[in-house]
Write a protein that holds these residues in place. Structure first.
Motif, PDB file in Angstrom:
ATOM      1  N   LEU A 114       0.796  -1.228   0.000  1.00 16.21           N
ATOM      2  CA  LEU A 114       0.000   0.000   0.000  1.00 16.21           C
ATOM      3  C   LEU A 114       0.827   1.276   0.000  1.00 16.21           C
ATOM      4  O   LEU A 114       0.282   2.350  -0.280  1.00 16.21           O
ATOM      5  N   ALA A 115       2.101   1.225   0.333  1.00 13.59           N
ATOM      6  CA  ALA A 115       2.916   2.448   0.427  1.00 13.59           C
ATOM      7  C   ALA A 115       4.141   2.323  -0.457  1.00 13.59           C
ATOM      8  O   ALA A 115       4.783   1.275  -0.495  1.00 13.59           O
ATOM      9  N   GLN A 116       4.449   3.399  -1.146  1.00 10.94           N
ATOM     10  CA  GLN A 116       5.641   3.469  -1.976  1.00 10.94           C
ATOM     11  C   GLN A 116       6.677   4.367  -1.305  1.00 10.94           C
ATOM     12  O   GLN A 116       6.323   5.243  -0.503  1.00 10.94           O
ATOM     13  N   PRO A 117       7.968   4.167  -1.593  1.00  7.68           N
ATOM     14  CA  PRO A 117       8.980   5.066  -1.033  1.00  7.68           C
ATOM     15  C   PRO A 117       8.633   6.529  -1.321  1.00  7.68           C
ATOM     16  O   PRO A 117       8.282   6.885  -2.445  1.00  7.68           O
ATOM     17  N   GLY A 118       8.709   7.343  -0.284  1.00  2.00           N
ATOM     18  CA  GLY A 118       8.374   8.755  -0.414  1.00  2.00           C
ATOM     19  C   GLY A 118       6.955   9.090  -0.025  1.00  2.00           C
ATOM     20  O   GLY A 118       6.630  10.270   0.193  1.00  2.00           O
ATOM     21  N   ASP A 119       6.049   8.089   0.073  1.00  3.62           N
ATOM     22  CA  ASP A 119       4.679   8.362   0.493  1.00  3.62           C
ATOM     23  C   ASP A 119       4.657   8.830   1.948  1.00  3.62           C
ATOM     24  O   ASP A 119       5.503   8.434   2.761  1.00  3.62           O
ATOM     25  N   ALA A 120       3.672   9.630   2.275  1.00  2.14           N
ATOM     26  CA  ALA A 120       3.481  10.075   3.657  1.00  2.14           C
ATOM     27  C   ALA A 120       2.613   9.064   4.399  1.00  2.14           C
ATOM     28  O   ALA A 120       1.557   8.653   3.905  1.00  2.14           O
ATOM     29  N   VAL A 121       3.058   8.662   5.588  1.00  5.60           N
ATOM     30  CA  VAL A 121       2.326   7.702   6.421  1.00  5.60           C
ATOM     31  C   VAL A 121       2.139   8.316   7.803  1.00  5.60           C
ATOM     32  O   VAL A 121       3.115   8.712   8.447  1.00  5.60           O
ATOM     33  N   LEU A 122       0.897   8.395   8.245  1.00  2.71           N
ATOM     34  CA  LEU A 122       0.590   8.950   9.560  1.00  2.71           C
ATOM     35  C   LEU A 122       0.776   7.872  10.624  1.00  2.71           C
ATOM     36  O   LEU A 122       0.279   6.752  10.472  1.00  2.71           O
ATOM     37  N   VAL A 123       1.505   8.206  11.697  1.00  2.00           N
ATOM     38  CA  VAL A 123       1.716   7.286  12.811  1.00  2.00           C
ATOM     39  C   VAL A 123       1.452   8.012  14.121  1.00  2.00           C
ATOM     40  O   VAL A 123       1.574   9.242  14.204  1.00  2.00           O
ATOM     41  N   GLU A 124       1.089   7.254  15.132  1.00  9.73           N
ATOM     42  CA  GLU A 124       0.942   7.822  16.468  1.00  9.73           C
ATOM     43  C   GLU A 124       2.317   8.025  17.082  1.00  9.73           C
ATOM     44  O   GLU A 124       3.286   7.377  16.701  1.00  9.73           O
ATOM     45  N   ARG A 125       2.361   8.931  18.052  1.00  9.98           N
ATOM     46  CA  ARG A 125       3.598   9.134  18.800  1.00  9.98           C
ATOM     47  C   ARG A 125       3.227   9.287  20.265  1.00  9.98           C
ATOM     48  O   ARG A 125       2.549  10.256  20.608  1.00  9.98           O
ATOM     49  N   PRO A 126       3.601   8.291  21.082  1.00  7.83           N
ATOM     50  CA  PRO A 126       4.433   7.123  20.814  1.00  7.83           C
ATOM     51  C   PRO A 126       3.657   6.026  20.089  1.00  7.83           C
ATOM     52  O   PRO A 126       2.434   6.039  20.055  1.00  7.83           O
ATOM     53  N   THR A 127       4.405   5.041  19.554  1.00  6.98           N
ATOM     54  CA  THR A 127       3.782   3.915  18.873  1.00  6.98           C
ATOM     55  C   THR A 127       4.713   2.717  18.926  1.00  6.98           C
ATOM     56  O   THR A 127       5.804   2.787  19.507  1.00  6.98           O
ATOM     57  N   TYR A 128       4.295   1.620  18.290  1.00  8.37           N
ATOM     58  CA  TYR A 128       5.035   0.362  18.323  1.00  8.37           C
ATOM     59  C   TYR A 128       6.326   0.498  17.509  1.00  8.37           C
ATOM     60  O   TYR A 128       6.278   0.772  16.305  1.00  8.37           O
ATOM     61  N   PRO A 129       7.503   0.317  18.115  1.00  8.94           N
ATOM     62  CA  PRO A 129       8.759   0.577  17.413  1.00  8.94           C
ATOM     63  C   PRO A 129       8.999  -0.281  16.179  1.00  8.94           C
ATOM     64  O   PRO A 129       9.566   0.189  15.197  1.00  8.94           O
ATOM     65  N   HIS A 130       8.586  -1.551  16.201  1.00 14.13           N
ATOM     66  CA  HIS A 130       8.854  -2.401  15.040  1.00 14.13           C
ATOM     67  C   HIS A 130       8.025  -1.970  13.827  1.00 14.13           C
ATOM     68  O   HIS A 130       8.430  -2.207  12.680  1.00 14.13           O
ATOM     69  N   ALA A 131       6.879  -1.355  14.062  1.00 11.63           N
ATOM     70  CA  ALA A 131       6.121  -0.789  12.942  1.00 11.63           C
ATOM     71  C   ALA A 131       6.886   0.389  12.337  1.00 11.63           C
ATOM     72  O   ALA A 131       6.958   0.533  11.105  1.00 11.63           O
ATOM     73  N   PRO A 184      12.237   7.519  23.722  1.00 14.25           N
ATOM     74  CA  PRO A 184      12.537   7.868  22.334  1.00 14.25           C
ATOM     75  C   PRO A 184      12.431   6.704  21.355  1.00 14.25           C
ATOM     76  O   PRO A 184      12.216   6.913  20.164  1.00 14.25           O
ATOM     77  N   VAL A 185      12.570   5.462  21.836  1.00 14.01           N
ATOM     78  CA  VAL A 185      12.444   4.305  20.948  1.00 14.01           C
ATOM     79  C   VAL A 185      11.043   4.228  20.351  1.00 14.01           C
ATOM     80  O   VAL A 185      10.853   3.717  19.245  1.00 14.01           O
ATOM     81  N   PHE A 186      10.054   4.782  21.050  1.00 16.96           N
ATOM     82  CA  PHE A 186       8.671   4.712  20.607  1.00 16.96           C
ATOM     83  C   PHE A 186       8.263   5.916  19.755  1.00 16.96           C
ATOM     84  O   PHE A 186       7.090   6.042  19.403  1.00 16.96           O
ATOM     85  N   GLY A 187       9.200   6.810  19.461  1.00 20.85           N
ATOM     86  CA  GLY A 187       8.887   8.008  18.703  1.00 20.85           C
ATOM     87  C   GLY A 187       9.663   8.093  17.416  1.00 20.85           C
ATOM     88  O   GLY A 187      10.470   7.219  17.081  1.00 20.85           O
ATOM     89  N   VAL A 188       9.426   9.171  16.694  1.00 25.08           N
ATOM     90  CA  VAL A 188       9.999   9.336  15.364  1.00 25.08           C
ATOM     91  C   VAL A 188      11.258  10.172  15.393  1.00 25.08           C
ATOM     92  O   VAL A 188      12.221   9.889  14.694  1.00 25.08           O
ATOM     93  N   ASP A 189      11.315  11.199  16.233  1.00 25.52           N
ATOM     94  CA  ASP A 189      12.345  12.207  16.042  1.00 25.52           C
ATOM     95  C   ASP A 189      13.025  12.664  17.320  1.00 25.52           C
ATOM     96  O   ASP A 189      13.326  13.823  17.498  1.00 25.52           O
ATOM     97  N   GLY A 190      13.252  11.735  18.267  1.00 26.76           N
ATOM     98  CA  GLY A 190      14.080  12.066  19.417  1.00 26.76           C
ATOM     99  C   GLY A 190      13.386  12.658  20.609  1.00 26.76           C
ATOM    100  O   GLY A 190      14.037  12.974  21.601  1.00 26.76           O
ATOM    101  N   VAL A 191      12.060  12.812  20.577  1.00 26.77           N
ATOM    102  CA  VAL A 191      11.353  13.313  21.750  1.00 26.77           C
ATOM    103  C   VAL A 191      11.007  12.144  22.662  1.00 26.77           C
ATOM    104  O   VAL A 191      11.497  11.034  22.476  1.00 26.77           O
ATOM    105  N   LEU A 192      10.177  12.381  23.687  1.00 27.06           N
ATOM    106  CA  LEU A 192       9.753  11.359  24.652  1.00 27.06           C
ATOM    107  C   LEU A 192      10.904  10.891  25.549  1.00 27.06           C
ATOM    108  O   LEU A 192      10.872   9.787  26.096  1.00 27.06           O
ATOM    109  N   GLU A 193      11.906  11.736  25.750  1.00 26.62           N
ATOM    110  CA  GLU A 193      13.052  11.371  26.566  1.00 26.62           C
ATOM    111  C   GLU A 193      12.718  11.360  28.054  1.00 26.62           C
ATOM    112  O   GLU A 193      13.535  10.930  28.872  1.00 26.62           O
ATOM    113  N   ASP A 194      11.508  11.779  28.429  1.00 26.93           N
ATOM    114  CA  ASP A 194      11.126  11.720  29.840  1.00 26.93           C
ATOM    115  C   ASP A 194      10.088  10.630  30.101  1.00 26.93           C
ATOM    116  O   ASP A 194       9.324  10.699  31.061  1.00 26.93           O
TER     117      ASP A 194
END
Length: 478
Positions: free
Chosen positions: A190-207, A429-439
């Motif tokens: 369903l997704a091609q390289p470069g497509d935008a995909v909405l994810v929750e933050r935090p979310t499941y890291p393996h996804a 931070p493991v559950f996020g996209v860009d380095g937040v959630l450090e607390d």
């Protein structure tokens, strides 16, 4: 983000003094816990001042402070947007904690692994295995390859959806080798390289890992305080989101349960954005009160066949049963069956038969899981309140983890210190996209109460070490 929307997230800030400092502190907190995504364009100073009922000078001072701290960047004529301060770490700085069992567990029997949120097999497991082995000769005369899964298992899974108000036929079910394979298949289809995909933050890291390997653009929306439908809808419109990945049932790691009204609103938003929505129901059967009314499945609000549901045996039944499934339209199910051939031909027959037998006993398994998880959750919460009273968390009504806010942005050094003391935890931070959630840290409660109390004792020591450790020496400027 409009001034009105940001003002709603900052509710009550204008009552604190000085207002500009409270405003800067609140925006910084929104960025750090993921509710305000990085690179979000902030409202103009005049618009936010009007929405908050404060002077423009107050907002200007707050933006100035955020710029000085590195949480806001601005460019003349282009506005201001959220950012993170640059971090310069020494080469000796520990690497962030990894997720789950990606590293070997030490041989020390006293080591406590809180990196994996998966319980052992239920009491009826041996009985189910014996019944499955007795059934196996019926299948052994054939080739053993059922690319879509055994008909008998697909029928039981389909009946489960129908009982929850979503009529489903067996040809709408594809059995996979775990939920992770199910999600990976869907991302490739369903997704091609470069497509935008909405994810929750935090979310499941393996996804997140599967999406990064696919080369998509991740569009995060914060869910620490629940789902913000307006923000998610705006993100889908602005980023032209192709696919969304949501965990509405006892969300991993927050444990939150999406209310029915928000499910309907989000389904409507994804429909208007023409977005495929992948719903992860891995934790849907893990309510701590199995008799409590269940929220309708997200798929109940689907009117165009663009909501796709993933299920799994790993959390409710046992992680060693690498069986998952996908519920979708019959045509897409056929495409998925063909798409899995380069990965594997089919899921193991015996595993499918064991899962089938356990699903025939699902009410018994749910009750057993609920009793165990509720007991463990309460023991973990009591130990945290006693030994780490400064940590904040809410008791979830289901799932397997507490999502704890530790009061300082030291989750990564805390995880490193904890591992040296014999307990593994996963930093926010493991559950996020860009380095937040450090607390934040995730604390599963699948282990017995005594083990969880021992883990909290070690975490209390690790917390002291993390908070008193000197900051890393910056590298010399070259």
């Amino acid at each position: 983000m409009s001034g009105t929307h940001l003002a709603r997230l900052l509710d009550g800030v204008s009552r604190e003094r000085p207002v500009y400092a409270a405003l800067a502190r609140s925006v910084r907190a929104l960025v750090l816990d993921g509710r305000l995504a990085l690179r979000t364009r902030l409202p103009a100073e005049r618009d936010l001042a009007t929405a908050l009922g404060v002077s423009r000078t107050t907002v200007t001072a707050a933006y100035d402070r955020l710029r000085d701290e590195g949480y806001v960047e601005s460019r003349q004529g282009a506005g201001s947007w959220t950012a993170l301060p640059p971090v310069r770490m020494s080469s000796a700085e520990p690497q962030p904690a990894t997720f789950g069992r990606t590293r070997a567990t030490p041989d020390d029997p006293s080591f406590i692994d809180l990196g994996c949120a998966t319980p052992g097999a239920p009491a009826s497991f041996d009985e189910a295995v014996a019944a499955a082995v007795a059934e196996l000769p019926r299948y052994s005369a054939g080739p053993g390859y059922e690319p879509a899964g055994l008909e008998s298992l697909r029928q039981i899974v389909a009946d489960g959806y129908a009982a929850r108000g979503v009529p489903t036929r067996p040809d709408q079910i594809v059995v996979t080798s775990g939920a992770q394979q199910a999600f990976t298949l869907l991302t490739h289809l369903l997704a091609q390289p470069g497509d935008a995909v909405l994810v929750e933050r935090p979310t499941y890291p393996h996804a997140l890992g599967a999406l990064r390997r696919r080369g998509v653009r991740l569009v995060p929306v914060g869910v620490n305080e629940g789902w913000d439908v307006e923000q998610a809808a705006g993100a889908m419109r602005q980023a032209a989101v192709r696919m969304a990945y949501l965990i509405p049932d006892f969300q991993n790691p927050t444990g939150r349960l999406m209310p029915a009204a928000e499910r309907a609103a989000l389904a409507d938003a994804t429909r208007h954005a023409d977005t495929f929505t992948i719903i992860d129901e891995t934790f849907a059967d893990l309510a701590h009160d199995p008799d409590a009314p269940r929220e309708p499945p997200f798929a109940a609000y689907d009117t165009g066949g663009r909501v796709i549901t993933i299920g799994s045996a790993s959390k409710l039944l046992w992680g060693g049963l690498r069986i998952g499934w996908i519920r979708t339209t019959a045509p897409l199910a056929r495409r998925l069956t063909l798409a899995r051939e380069p990965f594997d031909m089919a899921s193991p027959v015996l595993d499918q038969l064991i899962v089938r037998e356990l699903l025939l006993r699902v009410d018994e398994v749910r009750t057993e899981r609920a009793q165990s998880l509720r007991r463990n959750r309460d023991a973990l919460a009591a130990a945290l309140r006693e030994r780490l009273p400064g940590w904040e968390f809410r008791l979830p009504e289901g799932g397997m983890s507490l999502w704890a806010r530790i009061g300082a942005p030291v989750a990564t050094p805390l995880a490193e210190a904890a591992e040296r003391l014999g307990v593994r935890v996963v930093a926010g931070p493991v559950f996020g996209v860009d380095g937040v959630l450090e607390d934040y840290v995730r604390l599963p409660y699948v282990l017995p109460p005594a083990t969880l109390r021992a883990a909290v004792d070690r975490l209390a020591l690790a917390s002291q070490q993390a908070e008193t450790a000197p900051p890393p020496r910056p590298l010399p400027t070259v």
